[in-house]
Motif scaffolding. Structure first.
Motif, PDB file in Angstrom:
ATOM      1  N   THR A 196     -27.112  73.281  54.827  1.00 30.18           N
ATOM      2  CA  THR A 196     -27.733  72.244  55.648  1.00 30.18           C
ATOM      3  C   THR A 196     -26.925  72.001  56.914  1.00 30.18           C
ATOM      4  OG1 THR A 196     -28.676  71.183  53.684  1.00 30.18           O
ATOM      5  CG2 THR A 196     -28.510  69.837  55.688  1.00 30.18           C
ATOM      6  N   ARG A 197     -25.604  72.007  56.797  1.00 31.80           N
ATOM      7  CA  ARG A 197     -24.753  71.852  57.980  1.00 31.80           C
ATOM      8  C   ARG A 197     -24.955  73.010  58.950  1.00 31.80           C
ATOM      9  NH1 ARG A 197     -18.747  71.425  56.353  1.00 31.80           N
ATOM     10  NH2 ARG A 197     -18.541  71.045  58.592  1.00 31.80           N
ATOM     11  N   VAL A 198     -25.040  74.223  58.429  1.00 29.36           N
ATOM     12  CA  VAL A 198     -25.259  75.396  59.279  1.00 29.36           C
ATOM     13  C   VAL A 198     -26.613  75.296  59.974  1.00 29.36           C
ATOM     14  CG1 VAL A 198     -25.585  77.907  59.287  1.00 29.36           C
ATOM     15  CG2 VAL A 198     -23.766  76.892  57.894  1.00 29.36           C
ATOM     16  N   GLU A 199     -27.631  74.907  59.227  1.00 29.63           N
ATOM     17  CA  GLU A 199     -28.980  74.806  59.793  1.00 29.63           C
ATOM     18  C   GLU A 199     -29.018  73.773  60.913  1.00 29.63           C
ATOM     19  OE1 GLU A 199     -33.501  73.837  58.171  1.00 29.63           O
ATOM     20  OE2 GLU A 199     -31.966  74.511  56.760  1.00 29.63           O
ATOM     21  N   ARG A 200     -28.360  72.646  60.707  1.00 33.02           N
ATOM     22  CA  ARG A 200     -28.359  71.599  61.728  1.00 33.02           C
ATOM     23  C   ARG A 200     -27.567  72.032  62.961  1.00 33.02           C
ATOM     24  NH1 ARG A 200     -27.300  66.475  57.610  1.00 33.02           N
ATOM     25  NH2 ARG A 200     -29.474  66.276  56.902  1.00 33.02           N
ATOM     26  N   ALA A 201     -26.464  72.742  62.756  1.00 30.92           N
ATOM     27  CA  ALA A 201     -25.660  73.200  63.895  1.00 30.92           C
ATOM     28  C   ALA A 201     -26.458  74.130  64.798  1.00 30.92           C
ATOM     29  CB  ALA A 201     -24.398  73.898  63.391  1.00 30.92           C
ATOM     30  N   ASN A 202     -27.316  74.964  64.209  1.00 34.69           N
ATOM     31  CA  ASN A 202     -28.076  75.956  64.976  1.00 34.69           C
ATOM     32  C   ASN A 202     -29.451  75.462  65.401  1.00 34.69           C
ATOM     33  OD1 ASN A 202     -26.179  78.149  64.880  1.00 34.69           O
ATOM     34  ND2 ASN A 202     -26.662  78.364  62.709  1.00 34.69           N
ATOM     35  N   GLU A 203     -29.742  74.216  65.142  1.00 31.91           N
ATOM     36  CA  GLU A 203     -31.091  73.697  65.364  1.00 31.91           C
ATOM     37  C   GLU A 203     -31.555  73.909  66.803  1.00 31.91           C
ATOM     38  OE1 GLU A 203     -33.604  69.616  64.325  1.00 31.91           O
ATOM     39  OE2 GLU A 203     -31.437  69.697  64.058  1.00 31.91           O
ATOM     40  N   THR A 204     -32.767  74.388  66.924  1.00 31.35           N
ATOM     41  CA  THR A 204     -33.357  74.637  68.234  1.00 31.35           C
ATOM     42  C   THR A 204     -34.867  74.572  68.117  1.00 31.35           C
ATOM     43  OG1 THR A 204     -33.638  76.263  70.015  1.00 31.35           O
ATOM     44  CG2 THR A 204     -33.282  77.141  67.817  1.00 31.35           C
ATOM     45  N   GLU A 205     -35.529  74.219  69.206  1.00 32.67           N
ATOM     46  CA  GLU A 205     -36.986  74.158  69.191  1.00 32.67           C
ATOM     47  C   GLU A 205     -37.621  75.529  69.334  1.00 32.67           C
ATOM     48  OE1 GLU A 205     -38.280  71.453  72.170  1.00 32.67           O
ATOM     49  OE2 GLU A 205     -37.418  69.681  71.207  1.00 32.67           O
ATOM     50  N   ILE A 206     -36.882  76.490  69.859  1.00 29.44           N
ATOM     51  CA  ILE A 206     -37.458  77.806  70.111  1.00 29.44           C
ATOM     52  C   ILE A 206     -37.597  78.580  68.801  1.00 29.44           C
ATOM     53  CG2 ILE A 206     -35.249  78.960  70.567  1.00 29.44           C
ATOM     54  CD1 ILE A 206     -36.692  80.587  72.720  1.00 29.44           C
ATOM     55  N   GLU A 207     -38.754  79.214  68.607  1.00 31.38           N
ATOM     56  CA  GLU A 207     -38.958  80.093  67.458  1.00 31.38           C
ATOM     57  C   GLU A 207     -38.584  81.515  67.861  1.00 31.38           C
ATOM     58  OE1 GLU A 207     -42.438  79.608  64.754  1.00 31.38           O
ATOM     59  OE2 GLU A 207     -43.155  78.294  66.360  1.00 31.38           O
ATOM     60  N   TYR A 208     -37.739  82.138  67.066  1.00 31.56           N
ATOM     61  CA  TYR A 208     -37.311  83.503  67.383  1.00 31.56           C
ATOM     62  C   TYR A 208     -38.430  84.500  67.127  1.00 31.56           C
ATOM     63  CZ  TYR A 208     -32.555  81.509  66.903  1.00 31.56           C
ATOM     64  OH  TYR A 208     -31.411  80.756  67.005  1.00 31.56           O
ATOM     65  N   GLY A 209     -39.125  84.332  65.985  1.00 25.10           N
ATOM     66  CA  GLY A 209     -40.145  85.295  65.610  1.00 25.10           C
ATOM     67  C   GLY A 209     -39.529  86.573  65.067  1.00 25.10           C
ATOM     68  N   PHE A 210     -40.309  87.642  65.069  1.00 25.77           N
ATOM     69  CA  PHE A 210     -39.862  88.911  64.496  1.00 25.77           C
ATOM     70  C   PHE A 210     -38.957  89.663  65.467  1.00 25.77           C
ATOM     71  CE2 PHE A 210     -44.035  88.226  62.394  1.00 25.77           C
ATOM     72  CZ  PHE A 210     -43.551  88.086  61.097  1.00 25.77           C
ATOM     73  N   GLY A 211     -37.875  90.226  64.914  1.00 23.68           N
ATOM     74  CA  GLY A 211     -37.043  91.150  65.673  1.00 23.68           C
ATOM     75  C   GLY A 211     -36.066  90.523  66.637  1.00 23.68           C
ATOM     76  N   ARG A 212     -35.778  89.215  66.491  1.00 26.19           N
ATOM     77  CA  ARG A 212     -34.856  88.578  67.440  1.00 26.19           C
ATOM     78  C   ARG A 212     -33.939  87.589  66.699  1.00 26.19           C
ATOM     79  NH1 ARG A 212     -37.068  85.867  72.527  1.00 26.19           N
ATOM     80  NH2 ARG A 212     -38.106  84.497  71.030  1.00 26.19           N
ATOM     81  N   LEU A 213     -32.772  87.377  67.292  1.00 20.73           N
ATOM     82  CA  LEU A 213     -31.813  86.416  66.756  1.00 20.73           C
ATOM     83  C   LEU A 213     -30.849  86.018  67.869  1.00 20.73           C
ATOM     84  CD1 LEU A 213     -30.284  84.948  64.413  1.00 20.73           C
ATOM     85  CD2 LEU A 213     -29.030  87.090  64.063  1.00 20.73           C
ATOM     86  N   ASP A 214     -30.523  84.741  67.942  1.00 12.71           N
ATOM     87  CA  ASP A 214     -29.444  84.316  68.835  1.00 12.71           C
ATOM     88  C   ASP A 214     -28.137  84.487  68.068  1.00 12.71           C
ATOM     89  OD1 ASP A 214     -27.616  83.187  70.523  1.00 12.71           O
ATOM     90  OD2 ASP A 214     -28.709  81.328  70.854  1.00 12.71           O
ATOM     91  N   ALA A 215     -27.668  85.732  68.016  1.00 15.87           N
ATOM     92  CA  ALA A 215     -26.485  86.048  67.216  1.00 15.87           C
ATOM     93  C   ALA A 215     -25.253  85.304  67.718  1.00 15.87           C
ATOM     94  CB  ALA A 215     -26.250  87.560  67.223  1.00 15.87           C
ATOM     95  N   PHE A 216     -25.049  85.299  69.038  1.00 23.17           N
ATOM     96  CA  PHE A 216     -23.877  84.612  69.556  1.00 23.17           C
ATOM     97  C   PHE A 216     -23.961  83.113  69.300  1.00 23.17           C
ATOM     98  CE2 PHE A 216     -22.638  88.434  71.846  1.00 23.17           C
ATOM     99  CZ  PHE A 216     -21.261  88.348  71.736  1.00 23.17           C
ATOM    100  N   GLY A 217     -25.143  82.527  69.428  1.00 23.44           N
ATOM    101  CA  GLY A 217     -25.285  81.114  69.128  1.00 23.44           C
ATOM    102  C   GLY A 217     -24.883  80.802  67.703  1.00 23.44           C
ATOM    103  N   HIS A 218     -25.337  81.632  66.751  1.00 25.39           N
ATOM    104  CA  HIS A 218     -25.000  81.414  65.345  1.00 25.39           C
ATOM    105  C   HIS A 218     -23.512  81.641  65.080  1.00 25.39           C
ATOM    106  CE1 HIS A 218     -28.937  80.934  63.149  1.00 25.39           C
ATOM    107  NE2 HIS A 218     -29.359  81.217  64.369  1.00 25.39           N
ATOM    108  N   ILE A 219     -22.948  82.690  65.665  1.00 24.92           N
ATOM    109  CA  ILE A 219     -21.520  82.958  65.462  1.00 24.92           C
ATOM    110  C   ILE A 219     -20.683  81.833  66.059  1.00 24.92           C
ATOM    111  CG2 ILE A 219     -19.618  84.513  66.036  1.00 24.92           C
ATOM    112  CD1 ILE A 219     -21.715  86.808  66.025  1.00 24.92           C
ATOM    113  N   PHE A 220     -21.022  81.423  67.271  1.00 26.04           N
ATOM    114  CA  PHE A 220     -20.279  80.334  67.925  1.00 26.04           C
ATOM    115  C   PHE A 220     -20.306  79.068  67.065  1.00 26.04           C
ATOM    116  CE2 PHE A 220     -20.515  81.608  72.729  1.00 26.04           C
ATOM    117  CZ  PHE A 220     -19.791  82.756  72.441  1.00 26.04           C
TER     118      PHE A 220
END
Length: 618
Positions: A196-220
């Motif tokens: 839940t903490r991880v999910e809240r930290a990465n919370e964003t309104e944008i939907e990634y959809g198929f084939g995409r990820l904000d990898a740096f955002g998640h790692i940061f």
């Protein structure tokens, strides 16, 4: 005779779909199953978990494929997805997040499941009845959707007594007793709280959809969670990108879309730069990590990254060839290919170095296209801009030398670039597991100080930081909002990282959608002026359009569309959303005739090939 025909038909289909990437069956198995040290949840929990809204197994093949993760053919109806690797390590030095105890007399070496490279860098493409698997290609998976479903399933299991009862019976089996159930309840609560903490930290309104990820955002944000900084200002993971393809990766000097990481081979099969990049990646996808204050951190940061396995996977990647255009697809038109080759050498070669498909040695020159200036790439700026501007509270890393070791760089204040904090975490993590580098006979401290991982600015060229700022519990925002941050990125004329990296296009046909953020459906669309590219297109099918070269969309010829492709295209990509722009990469597209565009598309089906008569030899 029937058996012979059955085997022959299968073999012919496999030959027709063969993309000749040079890996044996054993190497593919290693790619799919070798653990990087990623620890998402215990194996028995994953196997026992139900879907959030029904009683079906979470690992049911149809549920996995809903999110476009791959499964291999097996009689097991609930297999682990491709690239979901089992990790077995002694957990006694890990954090409480993965040092869970859920039954009496539990071993410290319980199997966990996490992801390895293959989960995000393996894909399948289908043309009529032939399915082609591409190793090292960007996945079509919906990571964001899958993780939301997993988190919802864990919460439902915690909160629904009937679900928990079934879960406990499966997990505990012969150890099912009141004391173990109490332990399982507590352990599940800890994992749910963390997720839940991880999910809240990465919370964003944008939907990634198929084939995409904000990898740096998640790692940061994973680093910021581990720093335990007071009232940490997490940064939205709102700049999703396509997963880069991995063939020829060892031949690059700089990697990642914005060139933020470097390869640094030492000549003894050890690439310390690649190791740093991969340790950073596994931190983002569920490695256990404990950051420590200076002093207690003298021996490094305890973590679960499997250094030897990461090096083995990187070495294996150095033998991976780009995929060839399959025999089962419509044949490449030789005259169109030849005309496209001339155009490519005229318009594209400056940025996109040409490599033959079997060339796994030539060094790839670094070509960065800046966000600004007369040669500005003008594609969506947010991935590069976020990586450059995100700052946060240093927390436990306050007063740690930037390069981890005492005397190695300035000491951190309270507010720092998140990319710098990540670099320090990577160095400290590798140093903690330095015994795994013993066979390379290197001074680990010295080689780690040679790396320049994620260095956004040299120490003498960073934003001013006054002394009073170092006493604040909450770091002052460097920028008040996205508009101000973007303006800073567009005005900054000195950083080489406010740019996107061009690379060779050998095998590019197998990597749709295109541009760094997956905002252009096909190679044909990419050659149009940006204002003529589809502003909306659907994503999700694996059905391939060999004419436009991309996955099938509504723009595809009706002969390539099917009821299945329409049913599978469940995500609508909206290019008007910030982070989704399909602009840029326009170097005179309007001056191309349509015949020239089609010729370039034909050539990009087999970049670096040779024409012999009417045969395009890849």
């Amino acid at each position: 005779m029937i058996a012979f025909l059955s085997i022959y038909a299968y073999t012919a289909e496999m030959d027709a779909g063969d993309v000749d990437q040079g890996w044996t069956a054993a190497q593919k198995t290693t790619w799919y199953t070798l653990s990087q040290g990623s620890r998402l949840l215990p194996l028995t929990w994953f196997q026992a978990l139900e879907q959030p809204d029904n009683n079906d197994p979470f690992l049911l093949r149809s549920h996995t494929e809903k999110y476009r993760y791959l499964t291999d053919a097996t009689a097991n109806p609930t297999p682990l997805p491709v690239g979901f690797a089992v990790d077995v390590q002694d957990d006694r030095r890990f954090s409480e997040i993965t040092r869970l105890r859920w039954k009496k007399n539990q071993s410290s070496r319980e199997p966990w499941v996490g992801m390895n490279c293959a989960a995000c860098h393996t894909n399948e493409i289908t043309y009529h009845d032939v399915t082609v698997r591409i190793e090292g290609a960007p996945t079509l998976a919906d990571f964001q959707g899958y993780m939301k479903s997993l988190d919802k399933a864990l919460r439902a299991t915690k909160e629904n007594p009937e679900k928990f009862d079934r879960f406990a019976k499966r997990v505990l089996s012969q150890d099912d007793a009141p004391e173990s159930r109490a332990m399982l309840t507590a352990a599940l609560g800890k994992l749910v709280d963390w997720q839940t903490r991880v999910e809240r930290a990465n919370e964003t309104e944008i939907e990634y959809g198929f084939g995409r990820l904000d990898a740096f955002g998640h790692i940061f944000n994973k680093i910021l969670l581990r720093t335990e900084g007071a009232q940490q200002p997490f940064n939205p993971a709102d700049a999703p990108v396509s997963y880069p393809f991995l063939w020829n990766i060892h031949q690059h000097k700089k990697v990642q879309w914005n060139g933020i990481a470097e390869n640094k081979p030492l000549g003894n099969s050890l690439d310390i730069g690649a190791l740093g990049r991969n340790v950073g990646e596994v931190i983002g996808v569920f490695a256990d990590l404990t950051l420590l204050k200076p002093g207690p951190a003298f021996n490094g940061y305890p973590n679960s990254a499997r250094v030897q396995n990461l090096l083995a996977l990187e070495k294996q990647l150095s033998t991976l060839k780009p995929p060839k255009w399959p025999q089962a697809f419509p044949a490449i038109n030789p005259d169109g290919w030849s005309a496209g080759k001339v155009l490519f050498e005229k318009h594209c070669w400056k940025c996109h170095q040409v490599l033959k498909r079997d060339d796994l040695k030539t060094s790839i020159r670094k070509e960065m296209s800046p966000l600004w200036g007369t040669d500005a790439v003008e594609t969506d700026p947010w991935m590069a801009c976020n990586a450059y501007t995100y700052r946060a509270n240093s927390g436990l890393l306050y007063s740690t030398p930037k390069n981890f070791f005492i005397g190695a760089g300035r000491k951190y204040g309270k507010t720092e670039d998140v990319a710098d904090l990540l670099a320090t975490a990577v160095i400290g993590s590798i140093y903690y597991r330095k015994d795994e580098l013993a066979k390379y006979a290197v001074n680990v401290r010295s080689v780690l100080l040679m790396t320049d991982q994620f260095n956004l600015r040299k120490d003498g060229a960073r934003p001013e930081q006054n002394d009073s700022a170092l006493t604040l519990e909450i770091p002052p925002a460097l920028f008040q909002g996205k508009t101000e941050r973007l303006q800073h990125c567009m005005d900054e004329k000195t950083s080489p990282l406010l740019a996107y990296k061009a690379r060779p296009l050998t095998g590019i046909w197998a990597t749709p959608p295109y541009l760094h953020n997956g905002s252009v459906a096909s190679l044909y669309d990419l050659l149009l002026p940006p204002t003529q590219r589809p502003p909306v297109f659907d994503v999700g099918t694996r059905e391939f359009d060999p004419q436009r070269v991309g996955f099938v969309t509504n723009a595809s010829d009706p002969g390539y569309r099917s009821a299945k492709s329409s049913a599978d295209n469940t995500f609508s990509y909206q290019t008007s959303v910030a982070g989704n722009s399909n602009g840029g990469h326009d170097y005179g597209n309007a001056q191309l005739t349509d015949a020239e565009r089609w010729a370039l598309v034909e050539y990009m089906k087999a970049v670096g090939a040779e024409r012999v008569g009417n045969d395009i030899r890849q």
